[in-house]
Scaffold this motif. Structure first.
Motif, PDB file in Angstrom:
ATOM      1  N   PHE A  71      -0.039  -5.826  -1.015  1.00 23.89           N
ATOM      2  CA  PHE A  71      -0.289  -4.609  -1.774  1.00 23.89           C
ATOM      3  C   PHE A  71      -0.127  -3.387  -0.871  1.00 23.89           C
ATOM      4  CE2 PHE A  71      -4.452  -3.446  -0.112  1.00 23.89           C
ATOM      5  CZ  PHE A  71      -4.992  -4.649   0.313  1.00 23.89           C
ATOM      6  N   ARG A  72       0.121  -2.249  -1.496  1.00 23.73           N
ATOM      7  CA  ARG A  72       0.243  -1.005  -0.740  1.00 23.73           C
ATOM      8  C   ARG A  72      -1.139  -0.507  -0.366  1.00 23.73           C
ATOM      9  NH1 ARG A  72       4.903   2.032  -0.633  1.00 23.73           N
ATOM     10  NH2 ARG A  72       6.602   1.105  -1.811  1.00 23.73           N
ATOM     11  N   SER A  73      -1.344  -0.245   0.917  1.00 24.54           N
ATOM     12  CA  SER A  73      -2.660   0.219   1.342  1.00 24.54           C
ATOM     13  C   SER A  73      -3.000   1.555   0.682  1.00 24.54           C
ATOM     14  CB  SER A  73      -2.703   0.349   2.865  1.00 24.54           C
ATOM     15  OG  SER A  73      -1.650   1.166   3.304  1.00 24.54           O
ATOM     16  N   SER A  74      -1.975   2.382   0.446  1.00 22.88           N
ATOM     17  CA  SER A  74      -2.263   3.678  -0.177  1.00 22.88           C
ATOM     18  C   SER A  74      -2.619   3.531  -1.651  1.00 22.88           C
ATOM     19  CB  SER A  74      -1.063   4.612  -0.029  1.00 22.88           C
ATOM     20  OG  SER A  74       0.058   4.029  -0.666  1.00 22.88           O
ATOM     21  N   GLU A  75      -2.190   2.423  -2.263  1.00 20.74           N
ATOM     22  CA  GLU A  75      -2.487   2.196  -3.674  1.00 20.74           C
ATOM     23  C   GLU A  75      -3.942   1.837  -3.894  1.00 20.74           C
ATOM     24  OE1 GLU A  75       0.359   3.412  -5.756  1.00 20.74           O
ATOM     25  OE2 GLU A  75      -0.944   2.052  -6.867  1.00 20.74           O
ATOM     26  N   LEU A  76      -4.551   1.213  -2.900  1.00 23.40           N
ATOM     27  CA  LEU A  76      -5.923   0.727  -3.049  1.00 23.40           C
ATOM     28  C   LEU A  76      -6.836   1.851  -3.524  1.00 23.40           C
ATOM     29  CD1 LEU A  76      -8.194  -1.337  -2.598  1.00 23.40           C
ATOM     30  CD2 LEU A  76      -8.251  -0.650  -0.215  1.00 23.40           C
ATOM     31  N   LEU A  77      -6.778   2.991  -2.828  1.00 23.40           N
ATOM     32  CA  LEU A  77      -7.670   4.081  -3.193  1.00 23.40           C
ATOM     33  C   LEU A  77      -7.263   4.729  -4.512  1.00 23.40           C
ATOM     34  CD1 LEU A  77      -8.265   5.565   0.329  1.00 23.40           C
ATOM     35  CD2 LEU A  77      -9.882   4.353  -1.106  1.00 23.40           C
ATOM     36  N   LYS A  78      -5.975   4.710  -4.813  1.00 21.89           N
ATOM     37  CA  LYS A  78      -5.546   5.273  -6.096  1.00 21.89           C
ATOM     38  C   LYS A  78      -6.083   4.437  -7.247  1.00 21.89           C
ATOM     39  CE  LYS A  78      -1.299   7.130  -4.206  1.00 21.89           C
ATOM     40  NZ  LYS A  78       0.107   6.777  -4.000  1.00 21.89           N
ATOM     41  N   ILE A  79      -6.063   3.101  -7.044  1.00 19.00           N
ATOM     42  CA  ILE A  79      -6.578   2.219  -8.094  1.00 19.00           C
ATOM     43  C   ILE A  79      -8.062   2.467  -8.319  1.00 19.00           C
ATOM     44  CG2 ILE A  79      -7.115  -0.199  -8.606  1.00 19.00           C
ATOM     45  CD1 ILE A  79      -4.503  -0.864  -7.054  1.00 19.00           C
ATOM     46  N   LEU A  80      -8.787   2.716  -7.221  1.00 16.51           N
ATOM     47  CA  LEU A  80     -10.218   2.912  -7.355  1.00 16.51           C
ATOM     48  C   LEU A  80     -10.543   4.193  -8.088  1.00 16.51           C
ATOM     49  CD1 LEU A  80     -11.462   1.678  -3.901  1.00 16.51           C
ATOM     50  CD2 LEU A  80     -11.349   0.450  -6.040  1.00 16.51           C
ATOM     51  N   GLY A  81      -9.728   5.212  -7.865  1.00 19.44           N
ATOM     52  CA  GLY A  81      -9.828   6.443  -8.638  1.00 19.44           C
ATOM     53  C   GLY A  81     -11.233   6.997  -8.755  1.00 19.44           C
ATOM     54  N   ASN A  82     -11.660   7.171 -10.008  1.00 13.88           N
ATOM     55  CA  ASN A  82     -12.957   7.786 -10.254  1.00 13.88           C
ATOM     56  C   ASN A  82     -14.116   6.812 -10.224  1.00 13.88           C
ATOM     57  OD1 ASN A  82     -11.668  10.198 -10.642  1.00 13.88           O
ATOM     58  ND2 ASN A  82     -11.438   9.881 -12.836  1.00 13.88           N
ATOM     59  N   HIS A  83     -13.790   5.526 -10.047  1.00 15.46           N
ATOM     60  CA  HIS A  83     -14.869   4.534 -10.151  1.00 15.46           C
ATOM     61  C   HIS A  83     -15.881   4.648  -9.031  1.00 15.46           C
ATOM     62  CE1 HIS A  83     -11.683   2.553 -12.588  1.00 15.46           C
ATOM     63  NE2 HIS A  83     -12.720   2.288 -13.353  1.00 15.46           N
ATOM     64  N   LEU A  84     -15.511   5.375  -7.973  1.00 17.76           N
ATOM     65  CA  LEU A  84     -16.411   5.423  -6.833  1.00 17.76           C
ATOM     66  C   LEU A  84     -17.471   6.509  -6.983  1.00 17.76           C
ATOM     67  CD1 LEU A  84     -13.830   5.033  -3.962  1.00 17.76           C
ATOM     68  CD2 LEU A  84     -15.317   3.303  -4.930  1.00 17.76           C
ATOM     69  N   GLU A  85     -17.261   7.402  -7.942  1.00 17.16           N
ATOM     70  CA  GLU A  85     -18.191   8.527  -8.028  1.00 17.16           C
ATOM     71  C   GLU A  85     -19.571   8.073  -8.431  1.00 17.16           C
ATOM     72  OE1 GLU A  85     -16.252  11.257 -10.581  1.00 17.16           O
ATOM     73  OE2 GLU A  85     -14.712  11.674  -9.086  1.00 17.16           O
ATOM     74  N   PRO A  86     -20.612   8.780  -8.063  1.00 10.34           N
ATOM     75  CA  PRO A  86     -20.580  10.019  -7.284  1.00 10.34           C
ATOM     76  C   PRO A  86     -20.514   9.771  -5.778  1.00 10.34           C
ATOM     77  CG  PRO A  86     -22.823   9.516  -7.937  1.00 10.34           C
ATOM     78  CD  PRO A  86     -21.967   8.408  -8.473  1.00 10.34           C
ATOM     79  N   LEU A  87     -19.775  10.645  -5.102  1.00 10.64           N
ATOM     80  CA  LEU A  87     -19.626  10.540  -3.656  1.00 10.64           C
ATOM     81  C   LEU A  87     -20.260  11.743  -2.988  1.00 10.64           C
ATOM     82  CD1 LEU A  87     -15.837   9.574  -3.456  1.00 10.64           C
ATOM     83  CD2 LEU A  87     -17.718   8.077  -2.855  1.00 10.64           C
ATOM     84  N   THR A  88     -20.846  11.507  -1.826  1.00  9.41           N
ATOM     85  CA  THR A  88     -21.327  12.651  -1.052  1.00  9.41           C
ATOM     86  C   THR A  88     -20.121  13.375  -0.462  1.00  9.41           C
ATOM     87  OG1 THR A  88     -21.445  11.452   1.026  1.00  9.41           O
ATOM     88  CG2 THR A  88     -23.373  11.313  -0.415  1.00  9.41           C
ATOM     89  N   ASP A  89     -20.381  14.575   0.044  1.00 13.61           N
ATOM     90  CA  ASP A  89     -19.282  15.349   0.649  1.00 13.61           C
ATOM     91  C   ASP A  89     -18.654  14.588   1.797  1.00 13.61           C
ATOM     92  OD1 ASP A  89     -20.738  18.666   0.164  1.00 13.61           O
ATOM     93  OD2 ASP A  89     -19.547  17.359  -1.126  1.00 13.61           O
TER      94      ASP A  89
END
Lengths: 125, 437
Positions: free
Chosen positions: B300-318
């Motif tokens: 898999f593309r390492s850069s895709e990993l975070l794109k797939i996660l998208g908004n699911h990680l919120e809420p995030l601290t600064d």
């Protein structure tokens, strides 16, 4: 026998023929610039590492060992230093050895590469 | 053969099932001329079946049963000048009246007569519609019953016969489908067994010992990866139920850690696989087709990993947000660098293999050829290194993501990523099983 000192310019291979410890030479060359990459012009992984730095906005000093008359010795010295083959590409930042491709990429991913570059003055952002 | 879209009782026009279409071998009923699709012919209980005058004309023209055409004229269909047919008037030869109010114009295969339905697995209503299609609406005024009787009876018999034939055809087709499905499952099982027994798949391109060795490595990896995937799914399911049952952070962390440790295992497997058979890893034949489509340098593309996660990680601290952004950027940069290195590799190979071996003597040619091949071989050796670096990149991206996130966020992230890949695999299965015309 006398030793010539100093090297001028980043991309021009030196033409000195003195007998010097290749490792010493490597360390000296490495300390003269913020980011120093030892490479071989036909090596594709070296090409990748150069692209990585350029993509980050860093302008590394590159020594092509296949274009240096003492390149062979330096390559061997690097192999001994790293304890593995291939010897290139190998990166020094701020005069200190960072390592080959996997180490450089690992430090970029875990966020330690950029501070290191900033500290060495290779990156201003 | 197409079925027309007249509404049948209890069903919507859309339920005409596809299989009925081509069972109409001897029925060249043309829906285009038949009942207008807009006219919802309501055949539900108690309703009056109304034939509009336009329909009546059409019916007379399009149905090709001889008896029907000659027997029924528009005038015969319309009764009492109202244009409506009283369902109560309708009689069968058998003398069975349809007091239930349903309109049926054919004998023992009528709409309400369930006992006549086929025992196929398709819905009962399909047959109803088949019946409806045949012979359409034939209700006659009671006064005309005697004169049109014979023709009516003949027509009804023909309808029954045609309906029976189509039912049989449909049954045969469905049986064929089901036996094919069974056969497919059997074949898949055989293939799986054969792989497990390590049977070498000999290709026509090269033969002998070299291929069998690498074929073995490829199969070994495929098997190990399949086992890994099963275990991964199990751990993910545990994590999911843990998250849903609102486990405490410390217990959740154990589940997350076990998934992460299990990821370490797959990267070890891949490392062995790359050394054993780099081309097999690069080909992605160990992945499903849809996954393969999105593959990059053996995974898999390492850069895709975070794109797939998208908004699911919120809420995030600064701080987390900055860490994620940096990770996105650095994984993208590293990916680009490796991609460019691979391009340089391919270009170098092209140059090497396409260089003309010019030599005055035959031996000169051979020597040149050998040296070019040697160069090409060394280039290929660096391919392994690129695959290795790409896997390292993927592994490190996962680990860094894990470092930045809290336990709960990491749990969600792992579930989202795993679900994404599961859906890709499911998509592959659907695609492979799609009906083809």
């Amino acid at each position: 026998m006398h030793c010539q000192t100093g090297s001028w310019g980043s991309y021009v291979p030196t033409t000195r023929t003195t007998v010097g410890d290749p490792l010493e030479r490597i360390e000296r060359l490495a300390s003269e610039n913020a980011v120093v990459v030892f490479s071989i012009s036909s090596c594709c992984m070296c090409h990748a590492i150069k692209r990585l730095f350029c993509g980050m906005g860093v302008n590394p000093t590159v020594y092509e060992l296949d274009q240096d008359p003492r390149g062979k010795d330096m390559e061997k010295a690097l192999m001994r230093l790293l304890g593995s083959s291939p010897a290139v590409p190998v990166v020094f930042i701020g005069g200190k050895l960072v390592g080959t491709m996997d180490r450089v990429m690992a430090s970029h991913i875990n966020g330690t590469l950029v501070p290191l570059l900033k500290q060495a003055g290779a990156l201003w952002l | 053969m197409q079925s027309f879209k007249a509404a049948a009782p209890h069903t919507t026009p859309d339920m005409f099932c596809h299989s009925s279409f081509f069972l109409r071998g001897d029925d060249d009923f043309n829906p285009a001329n038949a009942f207008h699709h807009d006219d919802s012919v309501d055949l539900s209980s108690g309703s009056i079946f109304s034939l509009k005058s336009s329909n009546v004309d059409v019916v007379g023209n399009s149905l090709h049963y001889d008896a029907f055409n000659t027997g029924i004229r528009a005038a015969e269909i319309v009764s009492s000048g109202t244009g409506c047919l009283d369902t109560g008037q309708f009689m069968y030869q058998k003398g069975t009246t349809l007091g239930n109010g349903h309109i049926e114009n054919w004998g023992d295969s009528g709409l309400a007569d369930n006992s006549q339905q086929t025992d196929t697995s398709t819905d009962v209503d399909t047959d109803d519609k088949n019946q409806l299609q045949h012979g359409a609406i034939i209700t006659v005024d009671q006064s005309k019953l005697k004169t049109g009787d014979q023709k009516t009876l003949r027509r009804l018999a023909q309808n029954r016969e045609a309906a029976r034939k189509s039912r049989l055809r449909k049954k045969a087709y469905v049986q064929q489908l089901e036996s094919s499905r069974l056969r497919l499952t059997q074949l898949e099982q055989e293939l799986q067994k054969a792989r497990q027994q390590g049977i070498f798949i000999v290709s026509g391109l090269s033969g002998g010992h070299g291929l069998s060795v690498s074929g073995n490595a490829a199969l070994a990896f495929d098997m190990d990866y399949a086992h890994w995937l099963n275990e991964h799914q199990r751990l993910i399911n545990d994590l999911r139920s843990g998250l849903n049952s609102h486990l405490g952070d410390s217990e959740l962390r154990i589940l997350v850690e076990s998934v992460m440790a299990h990821y370490d295992e797959v990267f070890k497997l891949k490392s062995i696989g790359v050394k054993a058979d780099a081309f097999h890893m690069l080909s992605g034949m160990w992945k499903t087709p849809a996954e393969r489509c999105f593959m990059w340098l053996g995974g898999f593309r390492s850069s895709e990993l975070l794109k797939i996660l998208g908004n699911h990680l919120e809420p995030l601290t600064d701080q987390q947000l900055m860490g994620i952004c940096n990770l996105q950027q650095s994984s993208q940069q590293a990916e680009d660098a490796l991609s460019q290195g691979m391009e340089a590799l391919q270009q170098a190979l092209v140059d090497t293999l396409s260089s003309a071996c010019l030599g005055p003597t035959a031996s000169g040619n051979v020597a040149d050829y050998m040296s070019q091949m040697a160069i090409a071989m060394s280039k290929l050796a660096t391919l392994e290194n690129f695959l290795h670096q790409a896997d390292l990149l993927r592994h490190q991206t996962l680990q860094q993501m894990h470092r930045i996130l809290t336990t709960r966020q990491a749990a969600r992230a792992l579930l989202v990523f795993s679900d994404y890949n599961s859906r890709l695999r499911a998509l592959s299965s659907l695609w492979l099983a799609r009906p083809r015309n």
